[in-house]
Design a protein around this motif. Structure first.
Motif, PDB file in Angstrom:
ATOM      1  N   SER A   1       0.236   8.944   7.971  1.00  0.00           N
ATOM      2  CA  SER A   1      -0.694   7.861   7.644  1.00  0.00           C
ATOM      3  C   SER A   1      -0.696   6.798   8.739  1.00  0.00           C
ATOM      4  O   SER A   1       0.303   6.583   9.441  1.00  0.00           O
TER       5      SER A   1
ATOM      6  N   PHE B   1       3.253  -3.403  -3.034  1.00  0.00           N
ATOM      7  CA  PHE B   1       3.153  -1.979  -2.718  1.00  0.00           C
ATOM      8  C   PHE B   1       3.169  -1.776  -1.204  1.00  0.00           C
ATOM      9  O   PHE B   1       2.123  -1.821  -0.552  1.00  0.00           O
ATOM     10  N   THR B   2       4.338  -1.550  -0.638  1.00  0.00           N
ATOM     11  CA  THR B   2       4.433  -1.431   0.819  1.00  0.00           C
ATOM     12  C   THR B   2       5.100  -0.153   1.300  1.00  0.00           C
ATOM     13  O   THR B   2       4.796   0.333   2.380  1.00  0.00           O
TER      14      THR B   2
ATOM     15  N   SER C   1      -0.624   7.257  -0.416  1.00  0.00           N
ATOM     16  CA  SER C   1      -1.334   6.114   0.153  1.00  0.00           C
ATOM     17  C   SER C   1      -0.637   5.611   1.418  1.00  0.00           C
ATOM     18  O   SER C   1       0.472   6.042   1.758  1.00  0.00           O
ATOM     19  N   GLY C   2      -1.278   4.676   2.068  1.00  0.00           N
ATOM     20  CA  GLY C   2      -0.724   4.033   3.268  1.00  0.00           C
ATOM     21  C   GLY C   2      -1.191   2.595   3.331  1.00  0.00           C
ATOM     22  O   GLY C   2      -0.932   1.801   2.443  1.00  0.00           O
TER      23      GLY C   2
ATOM     24  N   VAL D   1       3.858   5.508  -1.050  1.00  0.00           N
ATOM     25  CA  VAL D   1       3.237   4.673  -0.019  1.00  0.00           C
ATOM     26  C   VAL D   1       3.983   4.853   1.297  1.00  0.00           C
ATOM     27  O   VAL D   1       5.179   4.565   1.382  1.00  0.00           O
ATOM     28  N   SER D   2       3.269   5.319   2.297  1.00  0.00           N
ATOM     29  CA  SER D   2       3.856   5.493   3.621  1.00  0.00           C
ATOM     30  C   SER D   2       3.815   4.180   4.405  1.00  0.00           C
ATOM     31  O   SER D   2       2.827   3.444   4.360  1.00  0.00           O
TER      32      SER D   2
ATOM     33  N   ARG E   1      -5.596   3.362   0.000  1.00  0.00           N
ATOM     34  CA  ARG E   1      -5.170   2.024  -0.419  1.00  0.00           C
ATOM     35  C   ARG E   1      -4.241   2.033  -1.629  1.00  0.00           C
ATOM     36  O   ARG E   1      -4.580   2.571  -2.685  1.00  0.00           O
ATOM     37  N   PRO E   2      -3.082   1.375  -1.504  1.00  0.00           N
ATOM     38  CA  PRO E   2      -2.129   1.341  -2.612  1.00  0.00           C
ATOM     39  C   PRO E   2      -2.341   0.188  -3.583  1.00  0.00           C
ATOM     40  O   PRO E   2      -1.821   0.211  -4.697  1.00  0.00           O
TER      41      PRO E   2
END
Length: 265
Positions: free
Chosen positions: A47, A224-225, A197-198, A238-239, A180-181
């Motif tokens: 990502s 969310f990271t 997501s990323g 999440v990447s 999108r997260p």
């Protein structure tokens, strides 16, 4: 004076190697919905490359992906950067990894911002990538199946919840690629099993014990990271991504690819 110079050199070295090295983050997802034929299936997620390079001709990144031994490769947007658009550089990476496993791709906001989206999608399709534009595909093995849904970035004008509403909720184990997260609740509301997501770049600066400092769409101290987020039966992975965009440096935030192994209960 020498002491400060040494400290400065150490800091520069930490920043340099912390931005040029790549970590493979391994995650196991276990569920009784995963068909036994897909037990042990390995998905490698790439990502937010943002046209970054890792070694000459992407050799470091290609080696990392190969060593992860993927069965599937997911690319979750921002393969290119709209501020320094170099499609050939990013295609070079993708061409080299097409032989490793089938590749599935969705756009990020930067692809759409180039206004060259159709050329990007066509170029990827021509080298064998499965480009998903609010579409789904089914993978079958030994009479069992999982489905893959690809959600276009909402910068194209279609909200994620609207895009998701096109797909029937199903007992089939469902993997969603969506850049999108921050719209996590939309994925939960539609009962998807795993979202890839990323977009958040790990919060850019990661503060030990706290997390990321800032992320697009989430502002300061975003939630969310990086890593895995769970609610009900939905997991979102999440990447931290690989490249940078507006701000050129990461701090305590090594670029990563993610390797996800599915385990059937």
């Amino acid at each position: 004076m020498k002491k400060w110079l040494v400290l400065l050199l150490v800091l520069v070295a930490i920043l340099y190697f912390g931005n040029k090295n790549i970590k493979t983050t391994e995650i196991v997802v276990e569920s009784d919905k995963i068909p036994t034929s897909f037990n042990g299936l390995k998905i490698v997620q790439i990502s937010d490359l943002h046209d970054a390079t890792f070694g000459e001709n992407q050799t470091k990144l290609v080696k990392k992906v190969k060593n992860a031994k993927p069965d599937l490769i997911f690319i979750t947007g921002d393969l290119i950067d709209s501020n320094r658009y170099d499609l050939e550089n990013s295609l070079d990476l993708v061409e080299q990894i097409t032989s490793f496993a089938p590749i599935y791709y969705v756009t990020g906001n930067h692809e759409i911002a180039t206004n060259d989206m159709e050329n990007i999608k066509t170029s990827l399709t021509e080298i064998g990538v499965n480009v998903l534009t609010n579409e789904e595909e089914t993978i079958k093995k030994n009479g069992e199946k999982v489905r893959i849904i690809g959600i276009e970035d909402p910068l194209n004008g279609v909200l994620i919840k609207e895009a998701l509403s096109k797909f029937k909720q199903s007992e089939t184990f469902t993997l969603v690629l969506s850049h999108r997260p921050e719209t996590f609740q939309d994925y939960v509301n539609h009962n998807v099993d795993i979202v890839f997501s990323g977009h958040a770049h790990g919060g850019q600066f990661r503060i030990p014990g706290i997390g990321g400092l800032a992320a697009p769409g989430q502002g300061l101290f975003p939630h969310f990271t990086a890593g895995v987020y769970e609610e009900n039966d939905t997991r979102m992975i999440v990447s931290r991504g690989l490249g940078n965009s507006i701000f050129p440096v990461r701090v305590f935030n090594t670029p990563e690819i993610i390797s996800v192994t599915l385990k059937s209960k």
